[in-house]
Design a protein around this motif. Structure first.
Motif, PDB file in Angstrom:
ATOM      1  N   ILE A   1       0.842  -1.199   0.000  1.00 57.31           N
ATOM      2  CA  ILE A   1       0.000   0.000   0.000  1.00 57.31           C
ATOM      3  C   ILE A   1       0.875   1.247   0.000  1.00 57.31           C
ATOM      4  O   ILE A   1       1.719   1.435   0.873  1.00 57.31           O
ATOM      5  CB  ILE A   1      -0.968   0.019   1.197  1.00 57.31           C
ATOM      6  CG1 ILE A   1      -1.878  -1.221   1.120  1.00 57.31           C
ATOM      7  CG2 ILE A   1      -1.813   1.295   1.192  1.00 57.31           C
ATOM      8  CD1 ILE A   1      -2.766  -1.430   2.316  1.00 57.31           C
ATOM      9  N   VAL A   2       0.668   2.061  -1.022  1.00 58.32           N
ATOM     10  CA  VAL A   2       1.426   3.304  -1.140  1.00 58.32           C
ATOM     11  C   VAL A   2       0.762   4.348  -0.247  1.00 58.32           C
ATOM     12  O   VAL A   2      -0.445   4.569  -0.355  1.00 58.32           O
ATOM     13  CB  VAL A   2       1.432   3.790  -2.611  1.00 58.32           C
ATOM     14  CG1 VAL A   2       2.240   5.066  -2.759  1.00 58.32           C
ATOM     15  CG2 VAL A   2       1.951   2.689  -3.537  1.00 58.32           C
TER      16      VAL A   2
ATOM     17  N   GLU B   1      -0.369   7.801   0.643  1.00 55.68           N
ATOM     18  CA  GLU B   1      -0.707   8.844  -0.328  1.00 55.68           C
ATOM     19  C   GLU B   1      -0.876  10.229   0.288  1.00 55.68           C
ATOM     20  O   GLU B   1      -1.489  11.093  -0.323  1.00 55.68           O
ATOM     21  CB  GLU B   1      -1.988   8.457  -1.086  1.00 55.68           C
ATOM     22  CG  GLU B   1      -1.831   7.262  -2.010  1.00 55.68           C
ATOM     23  CD  GLU B   1      -1.028   7.558  -3.278  1.00 55.68           C
ATOM     24  OE1 GLU B   1      -0.478   8.671  -3.406  1.00 55.68           O
ATOM     25  OE2 GLU B   1      -0.948   6.663  -4.131  1.00 55.68           O
ATOM     26  N   PHE B   2      -0.326  10.455   1.486  1.00 58.64           N
ATOM     27  CA  PHE B   2      -0.468  11.812   2.041  1.00 58.64           C
ATOM     28  C   PHE B   2       0.523  12.718   1.324  1.00 58.64           C
ATOM     29  O   PHE B   2       1.710  12.466   1.324  1.00 58.64           O
ATOM     30  CB  PHE B   2      -0.215  11.815   3.559  1.00 58.64           C
ATOM     31  CG  PHE B   2       1.139  11.305   3.941  1.00 58.64           C
ATOM     32  CD1 PHE B   2       2.205  12.181   4.050  1.00 58.64           C
ATOM     33  CD2 PHE B   2       1.359   9.952   4.149  1.00 58.64           C
ATOM     34  CE1 PHE B   2       3.462  11.707   4.377  1.00 58.64           C
ATOM     35  CE2 PHE B   2       2.613   9.470   4.467  1.00 58.64           C
ATOM     36  CZ  PHE B   2       3.670  10.352   4.584  1.00 58.64           C
ATOM     37  N   LEU B   3       0.024  13.714   0.667  1.00 56.09           N
ATOM     38  CA  LEU B   3       0.918  14.658  -0.020  1.00 56.09           C
ATOM     39  C   LEU B   3       0.963  15.986   0.701  1.00 56.09           C
ATOM     40  O   LEU B   3       1.901  16.748   0.539  1.00 56.09           O
ATOM     41  CB  LEU B   3       0.447  14.879  -1.468  1.00 56.09           C
ATOM     42  CG  LEU B   3       0.318  13.632  -2.336  1.00 56.09           C
ATOM     43  CD1 LEU B   3      -0.011  14.020  -3.769  1.00 56.09           C
ATOM     44  CD2 LEU B   3       1.589  12.800  -2.299  1.00 56.09           C
ATOM     45  N   VAL B   4      -0.065  16.281   1.480  1.00 56.37           N
ATOM     46  CA  VAL B   4      -0.082  17.594   2.146  1.00 56.37           C
ATOM     47  C   VAL B   4       0.014  17.507   3.661  1.00 56.37           C
ATOM     48  O   VAL B   4       0.542  18.427   4.287  1.00 56.37           O
ATOM     49  CB  VAL B   4      -1.314  18.437   1.726  1.00 56.37           C
ATOM     50  CG1 VAL B   4      -1.234  18.784   0.247  1.00 56.37           C
ATOM     51  CG2 VAL B   4      -2.631  17.754   2.047  1.00 56.37           C
ATOM     52  N   ASP B   5      -0.493  16.446   4.270  1.00 61.36           N
ATOM     53  CA  ASP B   5      -0.398  16.371   5.730  1.00 61.36           C
ATOM     54  C   ASP B   5      -0.683  14.945   6.209  1.00 61.36           C
ATOM     55  O   ASP B   5      -1.803  14.450   6.058  1.00 61.36           O
ATOM     56  CB  ASP B   5      -1.387  17.355   6.365  1.00 61.36           C
ATOM     57  CG  ASP B   5      -1.115  17.558   7.849  1.00 61.36           C
ATOM     58  OD1 ASP B   5      -0.894  18.700   8.265  1.00 61.36           O
ATOM     59  OD2 ASP B   5      -1.122  16.551   8.608  1.00 61.36           O
ATOM     60  N   TYR B   6       0.345  14.352   6.804  1.00 60.20           N
ATOM     61  CA  TYR B   6       0.228  12.968   7.264  1.00 60.20           C
ATOM     62  C   TYR B   6      -0.828  12.821   8.361  1.00 60.20           C
ATOM     63  O   TYR B   6      -1.663  11.913   8.320  1.00 60.20           O
ATOM     64  CB  TYR B   6       1.596  12.487   7.760  1.00 60.20           C
ATOM     65  CG  TYR B   6       1.542  11.190   8.529  1.00 60.20           C
ATOM     66  CD1 TYR B   6       1.186  10.006   7.890  1.00 60.20           C
ATOM     67  CD2 TYR B   6       1.827  11.147   9.898  1.00 60.20           C
ATOM     68  CE1 TYR B   6       1.113   8.809   8.590  1.00 60.20           C
ATOM     69  CE2 TYR B   6       1.763   9.963  10.605  1.00 60.20           C
ATOM     70  CZ  TYR B   6       1.407   8.797   9.953  1.00 60.20           C
ATOM     71  OH  TYR B   6       1.331   7.630  10.651  1.00 60.20           O
ATOM     72  N   ASP B   7      -0.807  13.720   9.345  1.00 61.35           N
ATOM     73  CA  ASP B   7      -1.727  13.567  10.474  1.00 61.35           C
ATOM     74  C   ASP B   7      -3.181  13.759  10.050  1.00 61.35           C
ATOM     75  O   ASP B   7      -4.073  13.024  10.485  1.00 61.35           O
ATOM     76  CB  ASP B   7      -1.341  14.544  11.598  1.00 61.35           C
ATOM     77  CG  ASP B   7       0.062  14.256  12.098  1.00 61.35           C
ATOM     78  OD1 ASP B   7       0.256  13.195  12.714  1.00 61.35           O
ATOM     79  OD2 ASP B   7       0.980  15.056  11.830  1.00 61.35           O
TER      80      ASP B   7
ATOM     81  N   LEU C   1      -3.293   2.452   7.115  1.00 64.73           N
ATOM     82  CA  LEU C   1      -2.847   3.289   8.240  1.00 64.73           C
ATOM     83  C   LEU C   1      -1.496   2.783   8.770  1.00 64.73           C
ATOM     84  O   LEU C   1      -0.587   3.565   9.034  1.00 64.73           O
ATOM     85  CB  LEU C   1      -3.887   3.274   9.365  1.00 64.73           C
ATOM     86  CG  LEU C   1      -5.104   4.181   9.134  1.00 64.73           C
ATOM     87  CD1 LEU C   1      -6.247   3.797  10.073  1.00 64.73           C
ATOM     88  CD2 LEU C   1      -4.733   5.659   9.323  1.00 64.73           C
ATOM     89  N   GLU C   2      -1.365   1.463   8.881  1.00 65.02           N
ATOM     90  CA  GLU C   2      -0.104   0.884   9.371  1.00 65.02           C
ATOM     91  C   GLU C   2       1.037   1.170   8.398  1.00 65.02           C
ATOM     92  O   GLU C   2       2.133   1.547   8.787  1.00 65.02           O
ATOM     93  CB  GLU C   2      -0.236  -0.639   9.515  1.00 65.02           C
ATOM     94  CG  GLU C   2      -0.937  -1.054  10.779  1.00 65.02           C
ATOM     95  CD  GLU C   2      -1.283  -2.537  10.791  1.00 65.02           C
ATOM     96  OE1 GLU C   2      -0.739  -3.317   9.979  1.00 65.02           O
ATOM     97  OE2 GLU C   2      -2.140  -2.918  11.618  1.00 65.02           O
ATOM     98  N   GLN C   3       0.740   0.991   7.099  1.00 61.44           N
ATOM     99  CA  GLN C   3       1.758   1.193   6.071  1.00 61.44           C
ATOM    100  C   GLN C   3       2.229   2.650   6.045  1.00 61.44           C
ATOM    101  O   GLN C   3       3.411   2.931   5.882  1.00 61.44           O
ATOM    102  CB  GLN C   3       1.163   0.803   4.708  1.00 61.44           C
ATOM    103  CG  GLN C   3       2.150   0.757   3.583  1.00 61.44           C
ATOM    104  CD  GLN C   3       3.269  -0.237   3.821  1.00 61.44           C
ATOM    105  OE1 GLN C   3       3.027  -1.394   4.119  1.00 61.44           O
ATOM    106  NE2 GLN C   3       4.511   0.230   3.722  1.00 61.44           N
ATOM    107  N   ALA C   4       1.295   3.572   6.234  1.00 62.60           N
ATOM    108  CA  ALA C   4       1.655   4.993   6.225  1.00 62.60           C
ATOM    109  C   ALA C   4       2.593   5.303   7.398  1.00 62.60           C
ATOM    110  O   ALA C   4       3.568   6.041   7.248  1.00 62.60           O
ATOM    111  CB  ALA C   4       0.395   5.855   6.283  1.00 62.60           C
TER     112      ALA C   4
END
Ligand SMILES: [Zn+2]
Length: 313
Positions: free
Chosen positions: A190-191, A193-199, A237-240
């Protein structure tokens, strides 16, 4: 179940065009489309939509966000069905009205078209991306009635981008969340995909998990049903979180050098991935955005920590 093909998903719901960047169709008295993929697939979308709707016209096209691979054929589809209303968030509408953004969408679609041709896909639509505007601006939690049968709820889910809207069809428990829940590269990886804000991305995803979808449409390649839908959001969520720790380590190794870190992330993540995969220019743009976001987050955490340490007491 993991569905990686176009066609009927359940009665009245279809993935069309190309599974790499499908257009989804919810049929009924008020047929609607979700997202508009690549410009290169414009004719393929049109053909598939007509094979189901015949002479009927889609009434709405709901856009998740204004990225090139989600709006690529919207202007073309609008020229085929001028009555169709294109809907998206206010922020997406604002992006689509900026000439710089339109030029970038055009350019990335042009590059993607060349790559798609190189993969041997026939019947590529050659003309450039056709600019368009929104006909209907959706506010978070707006609900659109589709006759008596269905409704579509727009849910603001920022994190991949700030303009992101996911769409929920409660009567069928279908969630069109696209990159708000990460992408699966086809192998189960799983990629993030947060580009602007992880949280913000994580908090949007947790909100979507609470809907408990039966059908989860990712933006690319896959539709997940039943327990696989739930599992995907949890894994995503885990992968991120794992991705963030990897990049934090690389950023520390590279003393905060964004470009060196991007190169190392690409070598670990994109280079070994099999074709077809996200075109390199788009991957690099996204990775740079993710790495910068993580670096800024590290700086913020550090300054918060030093403020706490500096506080006398
Ligand atoms: Zn995107």
């Amino acid at each position: 179940m993991r569905i990686d093909k176009t066609g009927k998903i359940i009665d009245g719901f279809f993935a069309l065009g190309n599974s790499g960047a499908p257009v989804h169709l919810l049929d009924g008295p008020v047929p609607v489309l979700f997202d508009a993929g690549f410009t290169a697939f414009a004719r393929a979308y049109e053909k598939d939509i007509k094979s189901i709707l015949g002479s009927r016209s889609p009434v709405y096209l709901f856009l998740t966000h204004a990225h090139f691979d989600h709006v690529g054929a919207a202007g073309y589809l609008k020229s085929v069905w001028p009555e169709m209303q294109i809907c998206g968030s206010a922020r997406a509408g604002e992006i689509l009205s900026r000439s710089g953004a339109v030029d970038l969408i055009k350019e990335l679609n042009e590059e993607a078209g060349q790559l798609i041709r190189a993969w041997g896909v026939d019947s590529i639509y050659e003309p450039p991306f056709k600019p368009f505007g929104l006909d209907l601006v959706l506010a978070p939690d707006d609900t659109i009635e589709l006759g008596r049968e269905y409704t579509v709820r727009a849910i603001s889910t920022p994190g991949h981008t700030w303009d992101f809207m996911s769409y929920w069809v409660p009567e069928k428990r279908i969630l069109l969340a696209s990159e708000a829940v990460g992408s699966d590269d086809g192998s189960g990886y799983i990629v993030a995909e947060f580009l602007v804000d992880y949280d913000v991305y994580c908090s949007s995803m947790k909100g979507l998990a609470r809907l408990d979808p039966q059908i989860l449409c990712l933006g690319h390649r896959l539709i997940l049903t039943g327990p696989d839908a739930k599992r995907h959001i949890r894994n995503s969520l885990e992968q991120a979180a794992l991705y963030v720790s990897m990049v934090e380590k690389l950023l520390r190794d590279e003393m905060g050098d964004i470009e060196w870190t991007v190169a190392r992330v690409k070598a670990a993540e994109w280079d070994p991935r099999p074709l077809p995969k996200q075109p390199e220019p788009a991957y690099l743009l996204n990775t740079r955005a993710r790495v910068k976001n993580i670096w800024e987050r590290m700086q913020k955490k550090r300054s918060k920590k030093s403020r706490v340490q500096d506080t006398p007491g």
